[in-house]
Each structure stands twice: as C-alpha cells, then as structure tokens.
Design an enzyme around this catalytic site. Structure first.
Site, PDB file in Angstrom:
ATOM      1  N   LEU A  15       8.609  79.851  54.834  1.00 31.65           N
ATOM      2  CA  LEU A  15       9.799  80.090  55.293  1.00 31.65           C
ATOM      3  C   LEU A  15       9.824  80.837  56.184  1.00 31.65           C
ATOM      4  O   LEU A  15      10.220  81.231  57.149  1.00 31.65           O
ATOM      5  CB  LEU A  15      10.860  80.574  54.262  1.00 31.65           C
ATOM      6  N   GLY A  16       8.987  82.219  56.411  1.00 31.49           N
ATOM      7  CA  GLY A  16       8.811  82.819  57.603  1.00 31.49           C
ATOM      8  C   GLY A  16       7.510  84.010  58.061  1.00 31.49           C
ATOM      9  O   GLY A  16       6.796  83.219  57.149  1.00 31.49           O
TER      10      GLY A  16
ATOM     11  N   GLY B  58       6.220  87.594  58.839  1.00 27.73           N
ATOM     12  CA  GLY B  58       6.742  88.687  59.314  1.00 27.73           C
ATOM     13  C   GLY B  58       5.130  89.893  59.198  1.00 27.73           C
ATOM     14  O   GLY B  58       4.391  89.217  59.469  1.00 27.73           O
ATOM     15  N   ALA B  59       5.605  91.318  59.738  1.00 28.98           N
ATOM     16  CA  ALA B  59       4.462  91.814  59.888  1.00 28.98           C
ATOM     17  C   ALA B  59       3.485  91.971  59.165  1.00 28.98           C
ATOM     18  O   ALA B  59       2.454  92.080  59.023  1.00 28.98           O
ATOM     19  CB  ALA B  59       5.164  93.070  60.381  1.00 28.98           C
TER      20      ALA B  59
ATOM     21  N   GLY C  65       3.161  89.708  55.937  1.00 23.87           N
ATOM     22  CA  GLY C  65       2.572  88.438  55.292  1.00 23.87           C
ATOM     23  C   GLY C  65       3.751  87.395  56.202  1.00 23.87           C
ATOM     24  O   GLY C  65       4.702  86.892  56.165  1.00 23.87           O
ATOM     25  N   ILE C  66       2.930  86.146  55.401  1.00 24.87           N
ATOM     26  CA  ILE C  66       4.308  85.149  55.423  1.00 24.87           C
ATOM     27  C   ILE C  66       4.426  84.821  54.035  1.00 24.87           C
ATOM     28  O   ILE C  66       4.533  84.717  53.032  1.00 24.87           O
ATOM     29  CB  ILE C  66       3.195  83.727  55.919  1.00 24.87           C
ATOM     30  N   VAL C  67       6.100  84.401  54.183  1.00 17.44           N
ATOM     31  CA  VAL C  67       6.764  84.294  52.871  1.00 17.44           C
ATOM     32  C   VAL C  67       6.977  82.641  52.617  1.00 17.44           C
ATOM     33  O   VAL C  67       7.694  81.441  53.747  1.00 17.44           O
ATOM     34  CB  VAL C  67       7.491  84.741  53.521  1.00 17.44           C
TER      35      VAL C  67
ATOM     36  N   LYS D  28       6.425  86.184  49.341  1.00 18.23           N
ATOM     37  CA  LYS D  28       5.622  86.282  50.063  1.00 18.23           C
ATOM     38  C   LYS D  28       3.922  87.088  50.005  1.00 18.23           C
ATOM     39  O   LYS D  28       3.216  87.884  48.708  1.00 18.23           O
ATOM     40  CB  LYS D  28       5.946  87.651  50.792  1.00 18.23           C
TER      41      LYS D  28
ATOM     42  N   ASP E 299      11.066 101.054  58.719  1.00 22.11           N
ATOM     43  CA  ASP E 299      11.485  99.571  58.760  1.00 22.11           C
ATOM     44  C   ASP E 299      13.063  98.562  59.720  1.00 22.11           C
ATOM     45  O   ASP E 299      13.023  98.034  59.344  1.00 22.11           O
ATOM     46  CB  ASP E 299      10.589  98.296  59.248  1.00 22.11           C
TER      47      ASP E 299
END
Ligand SMILES: *[C@@H]1O[C@H](CO)[C@@H](O)[C@H](O)[C@H]1NC(C)=O
Ligand SMILES: *[C@@H]1O[C@H](CO)[C@@H](O)[C@H](O)[C@H]1NC(C)=O
Ligand SMILES: *[C@@H]1O[C@H](CO)[C@@H](O)[C@H](O)[C@H]1NC(C)=O
Ligand SMILES: *[C@@H]1O[C@H](CO)[C@@H](O)[C@H](O)[C@H]1NC(C)=O
Ligand SMILES: *[C@@H]1O[C@H](CO)[C@@H](O)[C@H](O)[C@H]1NC(C)=O
Ligand SMILES: *[C@@H]1O[C@H](CO)[C@@H](O)[C@H](O)[C@H]1NC(C)=O
Ligand SMILES: *[C@@H]1O[C@H](CO)[C@@H](O)[C@H](O)[C@H]1NC(C)=O
Ligand SMILES: *[C@@H]1O[C@H](CO)[C@@H](O)[C@H](O)[C@H]1NC(C)=O
Ligand SMILES: *[C@@H]1O[C@H](CO)[C@@H](O)[C@H](O)[C@H]1NC(C)=O
Length: 793
Positions: A510-511, A513-514, A516-518, A534, A628
């Site tokens: 799905l995406g 980020g800083a 990890g991967i989702v 995640k 964040d």
C-alpha cells in the site's frame, strides 16, 4: 535490516581499532600516511576533522578530509577523485618540503601546486582546512583555497575559484556541473566544462563588476562581498548557528548548491533524528527548469527528462520506450529500446509506431522543424509521417514542434504548457491497432512517473488502512466501529505466519513510510475484513519487553481521532503492526488533490486533529509526543473523520533511524525550530507542526510552494502573518466563497495558527487551549510575530 545491524556491529568493532593520530601540534617533515587497512589518519586538535585515506572500493583509496564525529563521516574535500590510489599508496610530507601522494612504486599520483618553496610543517586545522605552512607561519598552500565541491564556515573564495560537483553520489570523479567566482565578480553555475560556453549559465548572482569574494562566515551565512568588504548579496539564508551545528554548503552531483546543518553532540535527540538537514533554499530552486543551453544534455542526460520530486530534488526518468544507459546512474541519460523508424521511402513503417502522450513535458530548444498544425491530430500525423521525428511537442496554441534524437534538456513541470507526443515502435507481434495502445500506455507512463515519486508513495501509504477484528470479540464485533473496542485488556497478538497469510505473502504493497512498508491484508474468512499491516523496517535496540510495553502503550490509546492499533506481531526478527483501515486516504491527498474540500470539512478536520493531539498530550495514561504531525500522517475514515496515524513510532523507532532521508524535513517543513537548536523536545513540537498544518488547511495549499508567482507567498506561514498583520486575512481565502463568508472564523483560525508557530515553545498554547480557541470557546489573544520565520526569509 541485516545490513543495518551489520553496520552497527562493524562500527562497534572497528572504532576502537582504528589508529587515529591526534596531531594536536603540527606535522613535521617526513610524516606520512599509508593507504591500507589500518585507517591511519591525521586528526585536527578538536578531533572534528580528519585528513586521511578513505576506501572507495577494492584497492582504491581517496585522499580526503571529512567530518570525524558524524556517523557517515561526510567528506568535505578530496585530492584524487579522478585518480584513486591503489592499496599501499602513501601521502608524505617529504623532507624536501613537498606533499606528495605516490603509489607503492613511488609513482606520483597527486601533489599540490605550491606558489613558494619552504614548507616547514603541515597541520589539519579545526576549521577543516589542511595547510602547508612556512617557517614564518605563512600558509603556502591550503585546501580551503583549492576546494572540491564543499564550502565550510570561515572558508572564502576569491575571484577565479572554481568548485566542481562530483560525478555521482558516491563517485568523487569530477562531474560536469561547476560554479566559478569569475574574475569579473559574477558567481556563475555551468552544466559543462567547455569554456566556449561561458555565457551558458544555469544560475548566476548577476554581480558582474561588483562581486569580489564569496564568504561562508562564522555564523553560517554564505554571501558575496564587494571589493570594499561590504555585503553585496546573500547566497543562502541560513539562521542556524554554527556553535551547535556542523555546517557545509556543497555543489552536489545533481548540479544544485545546498547548505546543510548537522547537530553536534552525540546525545542530542535532534542529532539522532535529523542527520544533515537542508537549510535555506537550494540554488537553483528548480534545476529541471533552469538549464536552457542550446547544447548539452540538460540536468539529466540525453533522451531523459527531469522532474522535481516532492523533496525538491531533481529526479531523472526515461520516457516510454527508452531505458537508462547506466543503471547505476540515472543522470546518464536513456537510449531508445527499439529500432528507429526507417527512412527508406519505399517502406515508410508509419503503422509500426505509436505516439505516446506525456503531459506538461518538453525538450525545449531542440526543434528541427515547426509546423503550423492547428490541431493535435495534424501534429500527430506530421510526426508519424516524418522518419526523423522522435517527438513532437503540441503547444497550447496550435503550434507543433518536431524534435530529433538525441533529445536534450527534458523536463516535466506544472509550468510547461506543451504536451509531448513521443514516438515508440509498436511491438511487432501486436501491431494491429495503433489507436488503442495510446490511452493505456499514457496511463502507464503517468503511473510510472508517479510511482517513482516520493509524493505518490506517501499518498498510497495512507490510502488504505482498514481493520476488521472479528475473531477476538463477540460475533457482532464485525458490525461495530473500531472506536468502540475496549482495549483495556490488551492487544491482540498475531503470529508472523498469520499475517503472512492475511497479506497473501505481502503481495499488495500500500505504501512505504519512514518506518516501514504497509501491506493490505484480510483477516479471517470474510473478504471484507481488511487490515493494514505495517512491517517495521528496522529492528530497534530495545528488548522484547520494551517493544511490547511501548506497543501496548500505543495500543491503549483509544480516541476517535487516532488510528487504532489493533494488534501486533513480535516474533524473532519480525515486528509488525496491524491497524484499522481508513477508507478515505490521507489528508495530504484530500487537501492538495484535484478538488478542494469544503471550508466546513476543513474546519472539522482541524478540530479533529486538535482533539486527537490534545488527548495524546494530556488525557491518555502515558503522555505521548507524536513528533511527526503532517498531512501525510492524518488519515480520513469513511465518514471523513480525521485520525492521526503513526503515533508512538517516532519514539519507538527514531533512535535507529538512519540519517539519509531526513534532509527533506529541514526546509520549511513541519519541524519546530527547537529540533535545530539542541533544545529539549516537548509536546510543543507537535503544537508547532499543528500550526503549519492549520494554515495549510485554511488556505488549502502547501506551506512551501516555490513556484508561487508572488515571492511573498512562497512560504505560506510568512504570507499568513503578513496578511494578518495588514488586516487582510480575506486575501488568504480569496477564491473560496464559503470561507470568505465565514471570515470571523477564518480570522480566529489564523490567529490560533500564529500562536502555534511561535518560535519560543513556551509561548505556544497547549493543544487543549488550541481546541478551545478553534471551537470559539475562548477569545484568541492577539498573536505576536512568530519571529523564527521572520528572520529566516
Ligand atoms: C578501516 O576502515 C574500513 C572501512 O572504512 C573497515 O572496513 C576496516 O575494518 C578498518 N580497519 C581498521 C583496522 O580499523
Ligand atoms: C604549529 O604551527 C602553528 C602555525 O601554523 C603555530 O602557531 C603553533 O605554535 C605550532 N604548534 C606547535 C606545537 O608547534
Ligand atoms: C601551478 O600554478 C601555476 C600558477 O597558478 C600555474 O601556472 C601552473 O600551470 C600550475 N601547475 C600545475 C602543474 O598545475
Ligand atoms: C567514477 O566515474 C568515472 C566516470 O564515469 C569512471 O571512469 C570511474 O571509474 C568511476 N569511479 C568509480 C570508483 O566507480
Ligand atoms: C555573518 O554574516 C551575516 C550576514 O552578513 C552577519 O549578520 C553576521 O554578523 C556575520 N557573522 C560574522 C561572525 O561575521
Ligand atoms: C562598497 O562597494 C559597493 C559596490 O561596489 C558600493 O555600492 C558601496 O557603496 C561601497 N561601500 C562603501 C562603504 O564604500
Ligand atoms: C552524553 O551522555 C553521557 C552519558 O549518558 C553523559 O555522560 C554526557 O555528559 C552527555 N554529553 C552531553 C554533551 O550531553
Ligand atoms: C501562444 O500564444 C501566446 C499568446 O496568445 C504567445 O505569447 C505565445 O508565443 C504563443 N506560443 C507559441 C508557441 O506560439
Ligand atoms: C519481432 O521482433 C523480434 C526482434 O526485433 C524478432 O525476433 C521477432 O521474430 C519479431 N516477431 C515477429 C512476429 O515478427
């Protein structure tokens, strides 16, 4: 993950072993260093800079100066990037007063060009300058006046000084970008080393006949002075002090001059979180659009095109039908993947090619022919029929420019009006229809452009988060909303195998980020029980117990404006978090996407986020600082209720963040000034970030918009304060009817935001007070000027 741990291990193992020669005093004639595994080097008295050899690959060493106390040992000067030294090479301050780098056979590889004889000793100074000094302490030669690509505080460039970018990120050979403080006083940036093209600058200070010296002064400003010593023109606009931050300004391999700061001191939380952060705007702001040379390839190499990423860095891409020449260096251009169209008139091959559409893309200045085509169809026909035509640019007003190979200066940018029609050979086996192929391939092109951009990744990341927890509560739990779950009894745990199955072997990403991967997953047998899983990217140093304590603290937070963590997996090296699904994606998409959300919806979202943060800071059992807050971390559920995501992860994982991707955050971002000042971090950092988010919500645009036509509007918070100060808040929502008619509330929101972004954290209200201000429950006092951004203009 393994490589991170390996690096840490290596660091631990090698640090105590390396033989550092603390020079303190001066290097006497006869001193030498050898390029071998011993890592011998000369340190400056403070230990902050080192002169020595760096290994660049098997048996290849670079003689360099670097920041010693920074984990990645950032190189600031190098001698022999074009001619690396083999194992066993030696740098020696010889008894005949010369500094010579020679290979094991005594062949000279490099030696500085001295203006006068009589070197008595050498020294690595605390400024980062390595000097050869005479008997009377005159600097006969210094690295500060022979720069490579980096400038340091206290360094000055006189007329004639040239600074060369390196070839690529990790290759220290001379690249094609350089700048020079010309003898006429102009500071000029060039994309080629050809002296004949001296007028082809892609950025210039325009200080001909008045510029004299380029100075990086002790307080961190880079500027040009006139001959009489007065400040002529600032080059960067940094306000971060040098006493607490290491600083450097560098012409990077992509041709952009950037100034960076790095917190000093190994303990500071900001040192861990930030690494090198960019301060001040890059020069030029958008290199993709800056290069206008009639010869040369442009920013990205031939047949490629340049696009500014969300992090404001140029990215190079190949058009459809083209592939990179050099897979290790995207700036090296692209080549055609197909046989070009035959120019043999007896077999025109017209039906073998299709024209793919690329919006807002151009290769300017390369036209070989212009035809007045009037319509796109006519433009397409003209290019298809012409075997020389590789791409046609169909302009807004009926113009049609034909371009031939190699294409140069390619760029895609919102400011480009033309549409590129690029010619690609249709696969010989499927050459039936030329028309059909077009639409699909356009989608693929746009898709691939987007995919490679940071924005899109962020977008995707938050687009899907769905959770149904069916198994561990009663049967009706499927119908109940996540917020109604009572988490007091603890969290659900999953085995790695379960989550592997739920995500179909981590199939649908799905995406990223800083942290990890989702992946998208489904729990249980129902196809609709979606979850977002995640996979944490780095394993933190803390123990099993600490991780679980931390996660359960996050899990115990229960508020309708927080994305609920439903469970986790902590098995061997695997650490995964399972979240509820949010069907309406990220606030970033929602706010900066194609259709503007209504003013009412934006005010609701602002209040939602404020309530969520207020709960985190004050109400929940363990007070949590998010660290964040930004639109990418706010998700919207099915009824467009805003929820804060990724909470707790900053604290959980920040300690193990590498410092590479953090440069992004430094510029005009959501980070409070205290991150840069070695000040204690409190919940007021979230208040600051919320203030930035709030002005973005009010105005429906990003805080930093370098392409803004009016300079005063580039940084939204600056403009917001200006408007507030001038009593013209209406200007901020000019084109928004709904907001304009609710100007009292707009004003209240603006005033609240201005309180949030006060430079002094103690002046910022608490999130609870902010909630009341937004809701109109209390009167908002008149905010003072948030001095931080006023001085950073
Ligand atoms: C020297 O540094 C390299 C990497 O920079 C490292 O692999 C090596 O182990 C170090 N050698 C010693 C003796 O510290
Ligand atoms: C080293 O040289 C500097 C001048 O470059 C001089 O001021 C200093 O006294 C010398 N230090 C020693 C220990 O010789
Ligand atoms: C050394 O410097 C002088 C004067 O700057 C220059 O004329 C000469 O060509 C240089 N020599 C080398 C080998 O670079
Ligand atoms: C750096 O790039 C240059 C130019 O392409 C190449 O000749 C050289 O081998 C590269 N050096 C390394 C260490 O890869
Ligand atoms: C550095 O330059 C800035 C801008 O000209 C000036 O305000 C500051 O006082 C200078 N600092 C020093 C130490 O000269
Ligand atoms: C210094 O030089 C600049 C540009 O040459 C000029 O504008 C300025 O008036 C001069 N200042 C003084 C104090 O001479
Ligand atoms: C860093 O931490 C260590 C131990 O925690 C402490 O002794 C030292 O004084 C700290 N240094 C700074 C600069 O805060
Ligand atoms: C398009 O039209 C505008 C004004 O209508 C003109 O300024 C511009 O030069 C034209 N562009 C081309 C490519 O002809
Ligand atoms: C398509 O082209 C490839 C190489 O260009 C060739 O090997 C292949 O036989 C062609 N196929 C057809 C159906 O013509």
């Amino acid at each position: 993950m393994a490589s991170v741990m390996l690096r840490i291990l290596l660091l631990l193992v090698t640090l105590p072993l390396s033989a550092k020669a603390q020079t303190n005093g001066n290097l006497t004639l006869g001193s030498s260093l050898t390029a071998d595994e011993q890592n011998s080097s000369w340190l400056s008295p403070s230990g902050e800079f080192t002169f020595g050899f760096r290994k660049m690959g098997q048996g290849a060493h670079l003689l360099a100066i670097w920041f010693e106390k920074i984990e990645d040992k950032t190189i600031v000067w190098s001698a022999n990037g074009d001619n690396l030294a083999p194992e066993g090479s030696k740098i020696q301050l010889s008894t005949d007063s010369r500094l010579v780098l020679a290979d094991p056979n005594g062949r000279e590889l490099w030696s500085p060009n001295l203006t006068a004889a009589g070197v008595a000793h050498a020294a690595m100074l605390d400024t980062g300058n390595f000097v050869l000094v005479s008997q009377n302490y005159v600097h006969l030669w210094e690295t500060f006046s022979q720069p490579t690509d980096t400038m340091l505080p206290t360094q000055q460039f006189d007329q004639g000084t040239k600074v060369n970018a390196r070839y690529s990120k990790m290759n220290y050979s001379t690249g094609r970008f350089h700048f020079k403080l010309e003898n006429d006083g102009n500071l000029a940036f060039y994309a080629t080393s050809d002296p004949w093209l001296a007028s082809d600058t892609y950025w210039a200070s325009n200080t001909k006949d008045s510029g004299f010296r380029l100075i990086f002064n002790q307080t961190g400003q880079v500027y040009l002075t006139a001959r009489n010593g007065t400040l002529l023109k600032p080059v960067t606009s940094n306000t971060v002090p040098t006493n607490e931050f290491y600083q450097r300004a560098i012409l990077e391999y992509d041709g952009v001059f950037r100034q960076y700061v790095h917190p000093k001191g190994e303990n500071s939380s900001s040192a861990l979180a930030l690494g090198w952060s960019m301060v001040s705007s890059p020069i030029p702001p958008n290199i993709c659009e800056s290069i206008r040379q009639t010869t040369g390839s442009g920013a990205c190499g031939f047949n490629s095109y340049c696009a500014l990423g969300d992090d404001q860095r140029p990215q190079c891409h190949c058009p459809p039908g083209y592939t990179p020449l050099d897979s290790t260096n995207e700036m090296n251009g692209c080549r055609q993947d197909f046989l070009p169209q035959s120019c043999d008139g007896s077999r025109p091959e017209t039906d073998q090619f299709a024209l793919h559409e690329m919006l807002r893309t151009n290769w300017p200045l390369n036209d070989y022919e212009r035809t007045a085509a009037q319509t796109e169809d006519r433009c397409r026909e003209a290019c298809s029929a012409d075997c020389f035509c590789a791409v046609a640019i169909f302009g807004g007003n009926g113009s049609c420019y034909k371009k031939k190979i190699p294409l140069s200066n390619g760029r895609t940018d919102p400011s480009e009006v033309g549409k590129a029609l690029i010619k690609v050979r249709i696969k010989n086996s499927t050459s039936k229809s030329t028309g059909d192929g077009n639409k699909n391939s356009t989608l693929i092109i746009i898709g691939s452009v987007l995919l490679s951009s940071f924005v899109f990744v962020n977008l995707l990341l938050l687009l899907i988060t769905y959770l149904i927890y069916r198994s561990f509560r009663s049967k009706d739990s499927k119908l109940s909303r996540p917020v109604q779950i009572n988490q007091a009894t603890g969290m659900q745990t999953f085995t790695y195998q379960e989550l592997q199955k739920a995500t179909d072997e981590f199939k649908e990403e799905l995406g990223r980020g800083a942290f990890g991967i989702v992946y998208k997953g489904v729990l249980g047998s129902e196809d609709t029980n979606f979850v977002a899983v995640k996979v944490l990217a780095t394993r933190t140093g803390e123990s099993e117990k600490e991780f679980e304590r931390e996660v359960s603290a996050i899990g115990r937070t229960d508020h309708k404006n927080l994305v609920q963590l439903l469970g986790y997996c902590n098995e061997g090296q695997h650490r995964l978090l399972v979240y509820e699904f949010m069907s309406n994606g990220t606030l970033a998409d929602f706010l900066f996407g194609a259709s503007r959300p209504s003013w009412y919806r934006r005010t609701e979202i602002a209040c939602d986020v404020a309530r969520g943060l207020s709960y985190l800071h004050q109400d929940c059992t363990r007070h949590i600082i998010h660290c964040d807050i930004k639109p990418q971390n706010i998700l919207l559920d099915g009824s467009l209720t805003a929820k804060i995501s990724d909470l707790g992860l900053a604290k959980l994982l920040m300690a193990n963040q590498t410092r590479t991707n953090t440069g992004v955050r430094g510029t005009r971002g959501y980070l409070a000034p205290e991150w840069f000042r070695n000040m204690p971090i409190s919940s007021k950092v979230d208040v600051y970030s919320f203030g930035i988010l709030l002005v973005e919500l009010i105005c429906c645009r990003k805080n930093y918009k370098p392409e803004a036509e009016i300079e005063a509007q580039i940084v939204l918070v600056d403009w917001t304060y200006d408007c507030y100060h001038d009593g013209s808040v209406l200007k901020l929502v000019e084109s928004d009817e709904e907001a304009s008619s609710d100007i009292k509330r707009v004003r209240r929101f603006v005033m609240t935001a201005l309180w949030c972004i006060q430079e002094d954290p103690t002046l910022r209200p608490t999130m609870k007070e902010i909630t009341q201000m937004l809701e109109g429950a209390v009167e908002v006092p008149v905010p003072p000027a948030p001095s931080s951004f006023m001085s950073s203009i």
